[in-house]
Design an enzyme around this catalytic site. Structure first.
Site, PDB file in Angstrom:
ATOM      1  N   SER A  67       0.839  -1.199   0.000  1.00  0.00           N
ATOM      2  CA  SER A  67       0.000   0.000   0.000  1.00  0.00           C
ATOM      3  C   SER A  67       0.868   1.241   0.000  1.00  0.00           C
ATOM      4  O   SER A  67       1.717   1.419   0.883  1.00  0.00           O
ATOM      5  CB  SER A  67      -0.891   0.021   1.242  1.00  0.00           C
ATOM      6  OG  SER A  67      -1.375   1.336   1.443  1.00  0.00           O
ATOM      7  N   SER A 125     -12.231   8.047   7.975  1.00  0.00           N
ATOM      8  CA  SER A 125     -13.044   9.258   7.901  1.00  0.00           C
ATOM      9  C   SER A 125     -14.527   8.935   7.769  1.00  0.00           C
ATOM     10  O   SER A 125     -15.353   9.822   7.678  1.00  0.00           O
ATOM     11  CB  SER A 125     -12.592  10.105   6.718  1.00  0.00           C
ATOM     12  OG  SER A 125     -12.723   9.347   5.532  1.00  0.00           O
ATOM     13  N   LEU A 127     -15.803   7.364   5.208  1.00  0.00           N
ATOM     14  CA  LEU A 127     -16.190   7.416   3.785  1.00  0.00           C
ATOM     15  C   LEU A 127     -15.900   6.073   3.115  1.00  0.00           C
ATOM     16  O   LEU A 127     -15.758   5.982   1.905  1.00  0.00           O
ATOM     17  CB  LEU A 127     -15.458   8.555   3.072  1.00  0.00           C
ATOM     18  CG  LEU A 127     -15.705   9.958   3.651  1.00  0.00           C
ATOM     19  CD1 LEU A 127     -14.870  11.001   2.912  1.00  0.00           C
ATOM     20  CD2 LEU A 127     -17.184  10.341   3.580  1.00  0.00           C
ATOM     21  N   ASP A 174     -22.119   0.062   2.577  1.00  0.00           N
ATOM     22  CA  ASP A 174     -20.870   0.618   2.042  1.00  0.00           C
ATOM     23  C   ASP A 174     -20.376  -0.170   0.832  1.00  0.00           C
ATOM     24  O   ASP A 174     -20.011   0.395  -0.197  1.00  0.00           O
ATOM     25  CB  ASP A 174     -19.776   0.619   3.118  1.00  0.00           C
ATOM     26  CG  ASP A 174     -20.208   1.364   4.359  1.00  0.00           C
ATOM     27  OD1 ASP A 174     -21.260   2.023   4.313  1.00  0.00           O
ATOM     28  OD2 ASP A 174     -19.498   1.269   5.370  1.00  0.00           O
ATOM     29  N   TYR A 224     -19.761   0.096  17.587  1.00  0.00           N
ATOM     30  CA  TYR A 224     -20.642  -0.206  16.449  1.00  0.00           C
ATOM     31  C   TYR A 224     -21.377  -1.520  16.689  1.00  0.00           C
ATOM     32  O   TYR A 224     -22.597  -1.605  16.517  1.00  0.00           O
ATOM     33  CB  TYR A 224     -19.807  -0.273  15.162  1.00  0.00           C
ATOM     34  CG  TYR A 224     -20.636  -0.533  13.921  1.00  0.00           C
ATOM     35  CD1 TYR A 224     -21.152   0.509  13.173  1.00  0.00           C
ATOM     36  CD2 TYR A 224     -20.913  -1.836  13.494  1.00  0.00           C
ATOM     37  CE1 TYR A 224     -21.915   0.285  12.037  1.00  0.00           C
ATOM     38  CE2 TYR A 224     -21.667  -2.077  12.369  1.00  0.00           C
ATOM     39  CZ  TYR A 224     -22.166  -1.017  11.637  1.00  0.00           C
ATOM     40  OH  TYR A 224     -22.930  -1.254  10.513  1.00  0.00           O
TER      41      TYR A 224
HETATM   42  C1  GLA Z   1     -20.803   1.833   8.644  1.00  0.00           C
HETATM   43  C2  GLA Z   1     -21.212   0.434   8.210  1.00  0.00           C
HETATM   44  C3  GLA Z   1     -22.481   0.472   7.371  1.00  0.00           C
HETATM   45  C4  GLA Z   1     -23.584   1.256   8.065  1.00  0.00           C
HETATM   46  C5  GLA Z   1     -23.060   2.609   8.553  1.00  0.00           C
HETATM   47  C6  GLA Z   1     -24.076   3.363   9.378  1.00  0.00           C
HETATM   48  O1  GLA Z   1     -20.435   2.603   7.545  1.00  0.00           O
HETATM   49  O2  GLA Z   1     -20.185  -0.174   7.459  1.00  0.00           O
HETATM   50  O3  GLA Z   1     -22.904  -0.843   7.091  1.00  0.00           O
HETATM   51  O4  GLA Z   1     -24.150   0.530   9.117  1.00  0.00           O
HETATM   52  O5  GLA Z   1     -21.887   2.463   9.321  1.00  0.00           O
HETATM   53  O6  GLA Z   1     -25.164   3.716   8.612  1.00  0.00           O
END
Ligand code: GLA
Length: 388
Positions: A67, A125, A127, A174, A224
């Site tokens: 990387s 971040s 993203l 994502d 999370y």
């Molecule tokens: C992270 C997770 C997603 C989603 C978002 C919150 O980005 O990877 O699957 O749960 O948080 O919306």
């Protein structure tokens, strides 16, 4: 940029042979946060920022991974016969996880590869730098070995790798956005069925602006997964009194009627967010389709409030950014985006306010928190693929 990466590839792995190049984007979610593992709707779009991969085949069974971003780790070598998650493997656990998830489905890699990675999404971040790396790996494997998988399969395989190889129990948003993105469109995805439609994001008078708080979060950290467990506890308790498969099956009224079944206050707040946020995402997409951007903005603001107080995934720095943005004339809506605990906000800002937004919020944020925010005016890009 790709030219430069190819040059670095040859410097790192040696001259000769043909290379192929691939790209997978990061994403920004416009609304529908923490709904994707609760059977709700999300509304993300792919960015033009993302992760690049330069690839050359090898005849043996070795993967060599490098990387440009994490160059201190150097080249990591791994045998295809010894794919396992290790601490020392650092970032390479993401591509390795995808190899593992393909092989689990019976797709066998018949030879190794040299792979150089470069990403222009700021790490941590919110993203989706990791999802883009997973989807990138999926696209590389599909193309290199001719695996018969769709782009939706690649998203699901990436999610499997993240959940079961890397230990973050994320939803599908994502990876789906990175794999299925479409230029100038956001994806309205029902995470319960994976049915989706594209919605053009036509904002003649405004721009989508991402503000990076520069405060990093780690999704793998327990917070999370805790949110996910709390939502699941609430769902189980609700299922005792109402016939639902997911929290996304409930309207606000149904939730209010049955919420007493959830014993714990915290779990009740989490479920409230999941139900109301799903409805907000549905209404926001209707508003966008009707060119009612003001309503879209109000729903974004309400989304933030709910993520801040009910789901509790915001943090002080992000709240400073959102409060500053929401108070500024010319800002249509502003909220935290992504998993939370730092990362970025997303705002819709009138064209003639964008410069003031960047200047004044940047200054005030620095004064209040000591951090230098970064701003990205969003271009919505296509999903992952081969560049050449
Ligand atoms: C992270 C997770 C997603 C989603 C978002 C919150 O980005 O990877 O699957 O749960 O948080 O919306």
């Amino acid at each position: 940029m790709v030219e430069k990466l190819i040059k670095t590839f040859y410097e790192t792995f040696g001259e000769g042979g043909d290379v192929r190049t691939y790209f997978a984007p990061g994403r920004v979610n416009l609304i529908g946060e923490h709904t994707d593992y609760n059977g709700g709707h999300v509304f993300p779009c792919a960015l033009t920022l993302g992760t690049y991969g330069i690839v050359r085949d090898r005849e043996d069974r070795t993967l060599r991974l490098y990387s440009v971003n994490i160059d201190s780790v150097g080249v990591v070598e791994v045998s295809l016969d010894e794919i396992a998650a290790t601490k020392e493997a650092s970032w390479t656990n993401y591509p390795k996880g995808v190899v593992w998830a393909f092989e689990k489905r019976g797709f066998k890699l018949t030879h190794g590869m040299d792979i150089l990675i470069y990403g222009d999404i700021p790490n941590g971040s919110g993203l989706s730098s990791s999802a883009s790396l997973e989807v990138l790996t999926g696209v590389i494997l599909k193309d290199t070995f001719g695996f018969d998988v769709s782009m939706v399969d690649i998203a699901l395989i990436g999610q499997d790798a993240e959940n079961n190889f890397n230990g973050c129990n994320c939803g599908i948003m994502d990876q789906f956005a990175s794999a299925m993105g479409k230029k100038d469109n956001a994806i309205f995805l029902d995470t319960n069925t994976l049915n989706y439609t594209y919605a053009p994001v036509n904002l003649p008078d405004a721009k989508i602006v991402i503000t990076n708080s520069k405060v990093k979060h780690s999704l793998v950290s327990s917070a999370y997964n805790d949110r996910r467990n709390e939502s699941e506890t609430a769902l189980k308790e609700l299922q005792a009194v109402v016939d639902i498969k997911t929290l996304g099956d409930l309207t606000e009224e149904q939730f209010e009627e049955h919420k007493g079944a959830i014993k714990d206050d915290i779990c009740r707040k989490r479920a409230k967010h999941a139900v109301y946020e799903n409805q907000r995402a549905i209404h926001a997409v209707e508003a966008l389709k009707a060119n009612d951007i003001e309503t879209f903005g109000k729903l974004m603001n309400a989304s933030h409030e709910s993520l801040r107080y009910d789901y509790e995934v915001s943090c002080e720095e992000i709240d400073v950014l959102v409060d500053l943005a929401q108070a500024m004339p010319g800002v249509i809506g502003s909220r935290i985006t992504g998993g939370g605990f730092g990362g970025c906000t997303v705002s819709i800002v009138k064209n003639d306010t964008v410069d003031t937004f960047i200047e004044e919020i940047g200054k005030a944020y620095l004064e209040k928190t000591g951090h230098e925010a970064e701003f990205y005016v969003v271009d919505i890009g296509d999903g992952a693929g081969k560049l050449g």
